[in-house]
Design a protein around this motif. Structure first.
Motif, PDB file in Angstrom:
ATOM      1  N   ILE A 230      30.844 -83.619-130.838  1.00  0.00           N
ATOM      2  CA  ILE A 230      29.802 -82.755-131.408  1.00  0.00           C
ATOM      3  C   ILE A 230      30.289 -82.115-132.710  1.00  0.00           C
ATOM      4  CG2 ILE A 230      28.528 -80.602-131.040  1.00  0.00           C
ATOM      5  CD1 ILE A 230      28.210 -81.448-128.120  1.00  0.00           C
ATOM      6  N   ILE A 231      31.524 -81.640-132.703  1.00  0.00           N
ATOM      7  CA  ILE A 231      32.068 -81.024-133.924  1.00  0.00           C
ATOM      8  C   ILE A 231      32.177 -82.044-135.048  1.00  0.00           C
ATOM      9  CG2 ILE A 231      34.159 -79.994-134.907  1.00  0.00           C
ATOM     10  CD1 ILE A 231      34.475 -78.501-132.231  1.00  0.00           C
ATOM     11  N   LEU A 232      32.616 -83.258-134.720  1.00  0.00           N
ATOM     12  CA  LEU A 232      32.772 -84.287-135.747  1.00  0.00           C
ATOM     13  C   LEU A 232      31.440 -84.775-136.320  1.00  0.00           C
ATOM     14  CD1 LEU A 232      35.651 -86.450-134.230  1.00  0.00           C
ATOM     15  CD2 LEU A 232      35.776 -84.858-136.148  1.00  0.00           C
ATOM     16  N   THR A 233      30.361 -84.626-135.563  1.00  0.00           N
ATOM     17  CA  THR A 233      29.067 -85.152-136.001  1.00  0.00           C
ATOM     18  C   THR A 233      28.050 -84.055-136.312  1.00  0.00           C
ATOM     19  OG1 THR A 233      28.304 -85.372-133.713  1.00  0.00           O
ATOM     20  CG2 THR A 233      29.382 -87.290-134.710  1.00  0.00           C
ATOM     21  N   ILE A 234      28.509 -82.866-136.631  1.00  0.00           N
ATOM     22  CA  ILE A 234      27.590 -81.763-136.937  1.00  0.00           C
ATOM     23  C   ILE A 234      26.613 -82.106-138.063  1.00  0.00           C
ATOM     24  CG2 ILE A 234      27.496 -79.442-137.951  1.00  0.00           C
ATOM     25  CD1 ILE A 234      29.744 -78.644-136.116  1.00  0.00           C
ATOM     26  N   PRO A 235      27.057 -82.699-139.174  1.00  0.00           N
ATOM     27  CA  PRO A 235      26.080 -83.007-140.240  1.00  0.00           C
ATOM     28  C   PRO A 235      24.973 -83.972-139.788  1.00  0.00           C
ATOM     29  CG  PRO A 235      28.308 -83.147-141.101  1.00  0.00           C
ATOM     30  CD  PRO A 235      28.428 -82.987-139.626  1.00  0.00           C
ATOM     31  N   VAL A 236      25.348 -85.010-139.044  1.00  0.00           N
ATOM     32  CA  VAL A 236      24.352 -85.969-138.564  1.00  0.00           C
ATOM     33  C   VAL A 236      23.429 -85.308-137.541  1.00  0.00           C
ATOM     34  CG1 VAL A 236      24.026 -88.182-137.394  1.00  0.00           C
ATOM     35  CG2 VAL A 236      25.922 -87.883-138.984  1.00  0.00           C
ATOM     36  N   THR A 237      23.995 -84.465-136.690  1.00  0.00           N
ATOM     37  CA  THR A 237      23.188 -83.768-135.688  1.00  0.00           C
ATOM     38  C   THR A 237      22.178 -82.840-136.349  1.00  0.00           C
ATOM     39  OG1 THR A 237      25.049 -83.865-134.156  1.00  0.00           O
ATOM     40  CG2 THR A 237      23.296 -82.321-133.637  1.00  0.00           C
ATOM     41  N   ILE A 238      22.592 -82.141-137.388  1.00  0.00           N
ATOM     42  CA  ILE A 238      21.664 -81.261-138.106  1.00  0.00           C
ATOM     43  C   ILE A 238      20.593 -82.075-138.818  1.00  0.00           C
ATOM     44  CG2 ILE A 238      21.489 -79.632-140.034  1.00  0.00           C
ATOM     45  CD1 ILE A 238      24.236 -78.552-139.169  1.00  0.00           C
TER      46      ILE A 238
ATOM     47  N   LEU B 250      18.000 -83.255-136.449  1.00  0.00           N
ATOM     48  CA  LEU B 250      17.446 -82.137-135.669  1.00  0.00           C
ATOM     49  C   LEU B 250      17.887 -82.172-134.203  1.00  0.00           C
ATOM     50  CD1 LEU B 250      13.844 -82.105-137.156  1.00  0.00           C
ATOM     51  CD2 LEU B 250      15.802 -80.715-137.838  1.00  0.00           C
ATOM     52  N   GLY B 251      19.116 -82.580-133.979  1.00  0.00           N
ATOM     53  CA  GLY B 251      19.691 -82.565-132.643  1.00  0.00           C
ATOM     54  C   GLY B 251      19.511 -83.835-131.843  1.00  0.00           C
ATOM     55  N   LEU B 252      18.750 -84.788-132.347  1.00  0.00           N
ATOM     56  CA  LEU B 252      18.521 -86.022-131.588  1.00  0.00           C
ATOM     57  C   LEU B 252      19.780 -86.880-131.491  1.00  0.00           C
ATOM     58  CD1 LEU B 252      14.960 -87.081-132.742  1.00  0.00           C
ATOM     59  CD2 LEU B 252      15.658 -86.089-130.561  1.00  0.00           C
ATOM     60  N   PHE B 253      20.737 -86.674-132.374  1.00  0.00           N
ATOM     61  CA  PHE B 253      21.978 -87.438-132.315  1.00  0.00           C
ATOM     62  C   PHE B 253      22.786 -87.076-131.071  1.00  0.00           C
ATOM     63  CE2 PHE B 253      26.251 -88.784-133.634  1.00  0.00           C
ATOM     64  CZ  PHE B 253      25.963 -90.085-134.006  1.00  0.00           C
ATOM     65  N   LEU B 254      22.502 -85.942-130.452  1.00  0.00           N
ATOM     66  CA  LEU B 254      23.185 -85.582-129.209  1.00  0.00           C
ATOM     67  C   LEU B 254      22.871 -86.575-128.098  1.00  0.00           C
ATOM     68  CD1 LEU B 254      22.740 -81.710-129.279  1.00  0.00           C
ATOM     69  CD2 LEU B 254      24.796 -83.029-129.782  1.00  0.00           C
ATOM     70  N   LEU B 255      21.695 -87.208-128.154  1.00  0.00           N
ATOM     71  CA  LEU B 255      21.373 -88.263-127.190  1.00  0.00           C
ATOM     72  C   LEU B 255      22.303 -89.451-127.367  1.00  0.00           C
ATOM     73  CD1 LEU B 255      17.478 -88.166-127.369  1.00  0.00           C
ATOM     74  CD2 LEU B 255      18.933 -87.272-125.554  1.00  0.00           C
ATOM     75  N   VAL B 256      22.626 -89.761-128.606  1.00  0.00           N
ATOM     76  CA  VAL B 256      23.564 -90.857-128.888  1.00  0.00           C
ATOM     77  C   VAL B 256      24.953 -90.498-128.353  1.00  0.00           C
ATOM     78  CG1 VAL B 256      24.687 -92.147-130.743  1.00  0.00           C
ATOM     79  CG2 VAL B 256      22.256 -91.631-130.884  1.00  0.00           C
ATOM     80  N   ILE B 257      25.363 -89.255-128.524  1.00  0.00           N
ATOM     81  CA  ILE B 257      26.662 -88.818-128.010  1.00  0.00           C
ATOM     82  C   ILE B 257      26.691 -88.932-126.489  1.00  0.00           C
ATOM     83  CG2 ILE B 257      28.193 -86.820-127.751  1.00  0.00           C
ATOM     84  CD1 ILE B 257      27.411 -86.013-130.582  1.00  0.00           C
ATOM     85  N   ASN B 258      25.603 -88.562-125.827  1.00  0.00           N
ATOM     86  CA  ASN B 258      25.526 -88.711-124.369  1.00  0.00           C
ATOM     87  C   ASN B 258      25.653 -90.172-123.958  1.00  0.00           C
ATOM     88  OD1 ASN B 258      25.259 -85.999-123.824  1.00  0.00           O
ATOM     89  ND2 ASN B 258      23.033 -86.051-123.798  1.00  0.00           N
ATOM     90  N   ALA B 259      25.004 -91.072-124.687  1.00  0.00           N
ATOM     91  CA  ALA B 259      25.082 -92.502-124.374  1.00  0.00           C
ATOM     92  C   ALA B 259      26.507 -93.018-124.578  1.00  0.00           C
ATOM     93  CB  ALA B 259      24.094 -93.279-125.234  1.00  0.00           C
ATOM     94  N   VAL B 260      27.186 -92.538-125.609  1.00  0.00           N
ATOM     95  CA  VAL B 260      28.574 -92.944-125.848  1.00  0.00           C
ATOM     96  C   VAL B 260      29.472 -92.457-124.713  1.00  0.00           C
ATOM     97  CG1 VAL B 260      30.560 -92.567-127.377  1.00  0.00           C
ATOM     98  CG2 VAL B 260      28.333 -93.130-128.342  1.00  0.00           C
ATOM     99  N   ILE B 261      29.228 -91.260-124.222  1.00  0.00           N
ATOM    100  CA  ILE B 261      29.992 -90.731-123.088  1.00  0.00           C
ATOM    101  C   ILE B 261      29.761 -91.593-121.850  1.00  0.00           C
ATOM    102  CG2 ILE B 261      30.218 -88.751-121.513  1.00  0.00           C
ATOM    103  CD1 ILE B 261      31.491 -88.192-124.176  1.00  0.00           C
ATOM    104  N   ILE B 262      28.525 -92.025-121.612  1.00  0.00           N
ATOM    105  CA  ILE B 262      28.210 -92.898-120.478  1.00  0.00           C
ATOM    106  C   ILE B 262      28.918 -94.242-120.625  1.00  0.00           C
ATOM    107  CG2 ILE B 262      26.354 -94.162-119.302  1.00  0.00           C
ATOM    108  CD1 ILE B 262      26.262 -91.200-118.699  1.00  0.00           C
ATOM    109  N   LEU B 263      28.911 -94.817-121.830  1.00  0.00           N
ATOM    110  CA  LEU B 263      29.599 -96.088-122.055  1.00  0.00           C
ATOM    111  C   LEU B 263      31.109 -95.940-121.874  1.00  0.00           C
ATOM    112  CD1 LEU B 263      27.623 -97.499-125.109  1.00  0.00           C
ATOM    113  CD2 LEU B 263      27.621 -98.363-122.763  1.00  0.00           C
TER     114      LEU B 263
END
Length: 110
Positions: free
Chosen positions: A51-59, A62-75
């Protein structure tokens, strides 16, 4: 004690999610409990770093990149837990969403 109950709820939700989604396979309840433990560890250690590394993309998204981070955690959990496989990124994303919904429902019940 609350942590153990939470692991059981997430394990049951993961097993139920694997029955709903054909691209996610869990071999049994023990694998689901191990998955819940690994997800708890990954969410506590790896997720904040991502989350810290991807703050610019997350902003920017509008926070939708957090779904991608969740998917990466699942993988990542799929590669760590024997008996748990995910067929691809889309299934990991759907599994993340369904797991969150089922866990919320089970939390309200119990």
């Amino acid at each position: 004690m609350e942590f153990v109950i939470r692991l059981l709820i997430v394990g049951a939700a993961a097993l139920l999610s694997s029955y709903i989604l054909p691209g996610v396979h869990i071999s049994g309840f023990l694998a689901a409990i191990i998955l819940a433990l690994v997800l708890a560890i990954l969410n506590a250690i790896v997720k904040p770093i991502l989350i810290i590394l991807t703050i610019p993309v997350t902003i920017l998204t509008l926070g939708l990149f957090l779904l991608v981070i969740n998917a990466v955690i699942i993988l990542l959990a799929s590669s760590l837990v024997p008996g748990f496989t995910v067929d691809g990124f889309l299934w990991a994303l759907l599994f993340s969403l369904v797991l969150s919904i089922i866990t919320a429902i089970l939390d309200m019940i119990f």
